[in-house]
Design a protein around this motif. Sequence first.
Motif, PDB file in Angstrom:
ATOM      1  N   UNK A 133      51.462  51.398  50.350  1.00  0.00           N
ATOM      2  CA  UNK A 133      52.667  52.489  50.187  1.00  0.00           C
ATOM      3  C   UNK A 133      51.968  53.791  50.778  1.00  0.00           C
ATOM      4  N   UNK A 134      52.731  54.868  51.651  1.00  0.00           N
ATOM      5  CA  UNK A 134      52.609  56.118  51.872  1.00  0.00           C
ATOM      6  C   UNK A 134      53.580  57.079  51.363  1.00  0.00           C
ATOM      7  N   UNK A 135      52.945  58.187  50.964  1.00  0.00           N
ATOM      8  CA  UNK A 135      53.685  59.243  50.457  1.00  0.00           C
ATOM      9  C   UNK A 135      53.462  60.544  51.326  1.00  0.00           C
ATOM     10  N   UNK A 136      54.452  61.056  51.754  1.00  0.00           N
ATOM     11  CA  UNK A 136      54.259  62.543  52.300  1.00  0.00           C
ATOM     12  C   UNK A 136      54.397  63.608  51.730  1.00  0.00           C
TER      13      UNK A 136
ATOM     14  N   UNK B 241      48.230  59.272  50.741  1.00  0.00           N
ATOM     15  CA  UNK B 241      48.931  60.507  50.817  1.00  0.00           C
ATOM     16  C   UNK B 241      48.691  61.108  52.239  1.00  0.00           C
ATOM     17  N   UNK B 242      49.681  61.675  52.675  1.00  0.00           N
ATOM     18  CA  UNK B 242      49.437  62.469  54.011  1.00  0.00           C
ATOM     19  C   UNK B 242      50.236  63.833  53.808  1.00  0.00           C
ATOM     20  N   UNK B 243      49.567  65.206  54.098  1.00  0.00           N
ATOM     21  CA  UNK B 243      49.947  66.131  53.687  1.00  0.00           C
ATOM     22  C   UNK B 243      50.029  67.117  54.797  1.00  0.00           C
ATOM     23  N   UNK B 244      51.167  67.871  54.988  1.00  0.00           N
ATOM     24  CA  UNK B 244      51.281  68.841  56.261  1.00  0.00           C
ATOM     25  C   UNK B 244      51.350  70.141  55.359  1.00  0.00           C
ATOM     26  N   UNK B 245      50.376  70.935  56.053  1.00  0.00           N
ATOM     27  CA  UNK B 245      50.035  72.386  55.360  1.00  0.00           C
ATOM     28  C   UNK B 245      49.731  73.318  56.350  1.00  0.00           C
ATOM     29  N   UNK B 246      49.655  74.411  56.035  1.00  0.00           N
ATOM     30  CA  UNK B 246      48.851  75.361  57.064  1.00  0.00           C
ATOM     31  C   UNK B 246      47.556  74.900  57.636  1.00  0.00           C
ATOM     32  N   UNK B 247      47.329  75.134  58.643  1.00  0.00           N
ATOM     33  CA  UNK B 247      45.803  74.782  59.380  1.00  0.00           C
ATOM     34  C   UNK B 247      44.632  75.431  58.493  1.00  0.00           C
ATOM     35  N   UNK B 248      44.867  76.467  57.860  1.00  0.00           N
ATOM     36  CA  UNK B 248      43.784  77.111  57.317  1.00  0.00           C
ATOM     37  C   UNK B 248      43.373  76.329  55.928  1.00  0.00           C
ATOM     38  N   UNK B 249      44.329  75.423  55.489  1.00  0.00           N
ATOM     39  CA  UNK B 249      44.333  74.798  54.099  1.00  0.00           C
ATOM     40  C   UNK B 249      43.725  73.561  54.296  1.00  0.00           C
ATOM     41  N   UNK B 250      43.362  73.019  55.423  1.00  0.00           N
ATOM     42  CA  UNK B 250      42.914  71.709  55.498  1.00  0.00           C
ATOM     43  C   UNK B 250      41.835  71.431  54.797  1.00  0.00           C
ATOM     44  N   UNK B 251      40.651  72.223  54.643  1.00  0.00           N
ATOM     45  CA  UNK B 251      39.635  71.739  53.634  1.00  0.00           C
ATOM     46  C   UNK B 251      39.797  71.493  52.244  1.00  0.00           C
ATOM     47  N   UNK B 252      40.855  71.978  51.931  1.00  0.00           N
ATOM     48  CA  UNK B 252      41.206  72.024  50.545  1.00  0.00           C
ATOM     49  C   UNK B 252      41.458  70.416  50.268  1.00  0.00           C
TER      50      UNK B 252
END
Length: 275
Positions: free
Chosen positions: A1-4, A32-43
Amino acid sequence: MRVLALSPGSLQQQLERLPALAAVAEQLGAQIQVACEPAHRPLWSLLPAVEKVIPFPFAGDPNLAEWANLLGLVREPDFQACLNFATGRQVNLMLSMSHIPVRVATEGFSSTAQVTPGQGWKPQQLASYLKPLGLSLKADDFRLSLPADAMEAARQLQPPGEGPLLLLAPDDSADDWPNERWQSLPERIRERLPQLRCEVIPPQAALPRRAAAVACADVVLSSCATTQLLTAYCGVPLVAMGSATDALPERDVIRVLAGERQALSTEEVMKALGF
């Protein structure tokens, strides 16, 4: 199962969402896949259940082509649910064409379930997002699981010795606790605890580095909201200067010094640390 998860907002807001998404992954066995601001990828590398981070400029007034590209990325995998923390007509248009069957948000015509934030400290307030999925959230139970090599790298940077390690994590704002008090505090403590070791982690340090430093400390003194939340997630004793009342859980090992940080005396801080 995948959750966005569509996750705009500040670094602090991303951190506040970690327990909710970890609960989704654990209780559903989901990726889980997360769409976020590019600067927050390391989190999001701190959460092993996140299989992919989709960089998206939510704050940059994305154009139609960028929304169309995001739609293509979220239609390609087979998502069963979406936790949408974004608002606006564009994100609703995109989600309405995504074919994701369960879409949870606080508002918007594309949502299949609309929720309002719940009670408690901020990460716990997101329990309402999980209810439409039949899930529960105990944000206070969430703990970061950091790689062994990151922990070892953090230990290698610690000062030598066998004494307890106090990690100092100042903020970089103009109204932070005065720098001269940060500098003089370790010596004041060593008058009572000569074997004290002390390390400083700057707010500019990369988030994974900060998390590992916190996890390897015996106690953290911080005026930085991000580092305070990382400390709570690591279960390490914390003295939090100037924290908001709903920013941290209520625990015996967490002491909050409320009010203006600049007004705090060294004696007040030492007392909170147990001296």
